[in-house]
Design a protein around this motif. Structure first.
Motif, mmCIF file in Angstrom:
data_model
loop_
_atom_site.group_PDB
_atom_site.id
_atom_site.type_symbol
_atom_site.label_atom_id
_atom_site.label_comp_id
_atom_site.label_asym_id
_atom_site.label_seq_id
_atom_site.Cartn_x
_atom_site.Cartn_y
_atom_site.Cartn_z
ATOM 1 N N LEU A 209 0.861 -1.186 0.000
ATOM 2 C CA LEU A 209 0.000 0.000 0.000
ATOM 3 C C LEU A 209 0.893 1.230 0.000
ATOM 4 C CD1 LEU A 209 -2.657 -1.064 2.667
ATOM 5 C CD2 LEU A 209 -3.014 -0.864 0.208
ATOM 6 N N GLU A 210 0.658 2.124 -0.923
ATOM 7 C CA GLU A 210 1.505 3.301 -1.054
ATOM 8 C C GLU A 210 0.970 4.466 -0.234
ATOM 9 O OE1 GLU A 210 4.309 3.188 -2.528
ATOM 10 O OE2 GLU A 210 4.136 1.324 -3.691
ATOM 11 N N ALA A 211 1.891 5.270 0.308
ATOM 12 C CA ALA A 211 1.505 6.488 1.016
ATOM 13 C C ALA A 211 0.836 7.458 0.031
ATOM 14 C CB ALA A 211 2.734 7.138 1.646
ATOM 15 N N THR A 212 -0.164 8.198 0.519
ATOM 16 C CA THR A 212 -0.868 9.199 -0.288
ATOM 17 C C THR A 212 -1.105 10.432 0.584
ATOM 18 O OG1 THR A 212 -3.115 8.516 0.368
ATOM 19 C CG2 THR A 212 -2.095 7.308 -1.465
ATOM 20 N N ASP A 213 -1.749 11.435 0.025
ATOM 21 C CA ASP A 213 -2.131 12.609 0.816
ATOM 22 C C ASP A 213 -3.134 12.228 1.910
ATOM 23 O OD1 ASP A 213 -0.517 14.203 -0.732
ATOM 24 O OD2 ASP A 213 -2.139 14.888 -2.044
ATOM 25 N N GLU A 214 -3.861 11.111 1.684
ATOM 26 C CA GLU A 214 -4.896 10.673 2.630
ATOM 27 C C GLU A 214 -4.393 9.663 3.647
ATOM 28 O OE1 GLU A 214 -6.962 9.369 -0.821
ATOM 29 O OE2 GLU A 214 -8.681 10.670 -0.411
ATOM 30 N N PHE A 215 -3.204 9.103 3.379
ATOM 31 C CA PHE A 215 -2.694 8.040 4.243
ATOM 32 C C PHE A 215 -1.186 8.191 4.377
ATOM 33 C CE2 PHE A 215 -1.639 3.683 5.498
ATOM 34 C CZ PHE A 215 -2.574 3.504 6.510
ATOM 35 N N PRO A 216 -0.632 8.053 5.592
ATOM 36 C CA PRO A 216 0.731 8.510 5.845
ATOM 37 C C PRO A 216 1.855 7.563 5.476
ATOM 38 C CG PRO A 216 -0.257 7.726 7.877
ATOM 39 C CD PRO A 216 -1.347 7.681 6.831
ATOM 40 N N ALA A 217 1.553 6.275 5.210
ATOM 41 C CA ALA A 217 2.643 5.304 5.154
ATOM 42 C C ALA A 217 2.567 4.414 3.924
ATOM 43 C CB ALA A 217 2.638 4.430 6.406
#
Length: 334
Positions: free
Chosen positions: A129-137
């Protein structure tokens, strides 16, 4: 002599893998969503889910049998914090994010590896799972199914090592109906739990509470015995949809029985979210060849404590794992 068999059937972008063992257990897994499509024991279906595989793959309402990650549960406004920084998971309805919204791994194609072991077979699904603006890691994680050769049991492990501090609360969304009954009202449930979560009108947890007569399964009782009690019938949940805190050291965590079959559930999670299929997709044909109705099935979702957000934070490079197992048996005289 090795007696386990595995067959692969391509379907859409992924494969369905069927593993059979020496005890009459047959588990079919999906590469999409790292999920369980079907479980048969002694020729009878043990779980509930769509018969149609396309419906299984694409369903975004019930998440039948799928892996839910990175976060299982509801978050108000999708909001959580890592340190002083706020993040917002995608919303699924007004003011709420359920099961990570569009970030949910339930619809992702996982890599797959098959490994033979001393006691059985590992089916390992992996995904980053890649980090995004919505998720930190960025989170490399695995969903590992271990199916025993000589026992009617399989285990599920959720294993991750995030590259940054993050929120992490994965689960499996398996629906159970032992023997393919019309509903689970006459299944009996025993559960080692003294406390459960109470929810507001948005089904967000607000407090712990001691089990009362309706919520008490410490002595086995039929699932339907108190399912229509006023406190459930008049709630938004319309039945059981509650996290039950498990007694530490209790074995097994839960036992579900139909007239002919039983299933022992063990987990290292602090709680099980038990949901009695209160909002069915009416008309959907299930594996038992019946159409889904209210209370067609019941879930046992291993979850963390949403009332203690700090317990759901995993530190950078910290290895973390969650396990749940299912052991099946045929009742005497059946």
């Amino acid at each position: 002599r090795w007696t386990m068999k595995v067959t692969l059937k391509p379907h859409g972008k992924g494969n369905f893998l069927t593993v059979t063992n020496d005890c009459g257990l047959e588990v079919t897994l999906s590469q999409i969503g790292a999920g369980v499509y079907s479980v048969f024991y002694k020729g009878e279906v043990m779980n509930a889910g769509p018969m149609n595989k396309d419906a299984y793959i694409t369903d975004r309402v019930s998440f039948y049998g799928k892996t839910i990650a990175p976060f299982a549960g509801r978050l108000k406004d999708g909001l959580f914090s890592i340190g002083e920084k706020e993040f917002h998971l995608p919303l699924t309805e007004s003011g709420l994010s359920l099961h990570s919204g569009t970030l949910n791994a339930a619809f992702r194609l996982f890599d797959c590896e098959i490994r033979n072991g001393k006691e059985g077979m590992d089916i390992v699904f992996s995904l980053t799972l890649e980090a995004t603006d919505e998720f930190p890691a960025t989170i490399p994680f695995r969903v590992r199914y271990f199916i025993y050769e000589k026992r009617p049991r399989f285990d599920v492990y959720f294993e991750a090592r995030p590259e940054q501090d993050t929120l992490w609360n994965p689960t499996t969304h398996l629906y159970w109906n032992l023997g393919g009954k019309k509903d689970v009202l006459h299944h009996t449930l025993a559960l080692h739990s003294q406390e459960f979560q109470v929810y507001d009108d948005s089904l967000l947890p607000v407090k712990k509470q001691k089990v009362d007569a309706v919520m008490d399964f410490n002595h086995a009782k039929e699932v339907g015995k108190d399912l229509f009690a006023e406190e459930l019938k008049n709630s938004k949940a319309k039945g059981y949809d509650h996290a039950f805190y498990l007694d530490q050291g209790a074995f097994p965590s839960a036992v579900l029985e139909s007239k002919e079959f039983g299933m022992r559930v063990e987990t290292d999670a602090p709680a099980l979210q038990i949901y009695t299929d209160n909002y069915p997709q009416k008309g959907k044909r299930l594996l038992n060849n019946d159409t889904e109705i209210r209370h067609s099935a019941i879930t046992f979702e291993p979850v963390g404590d949403l009332l203690d957000p700090s317990s759901l934070i995993v530190k950078k490079r910290e290895g973390v794992s969650r396990m749940i197992s299912y052991t099946f048996y045929q009742k005497k005289g059946c």
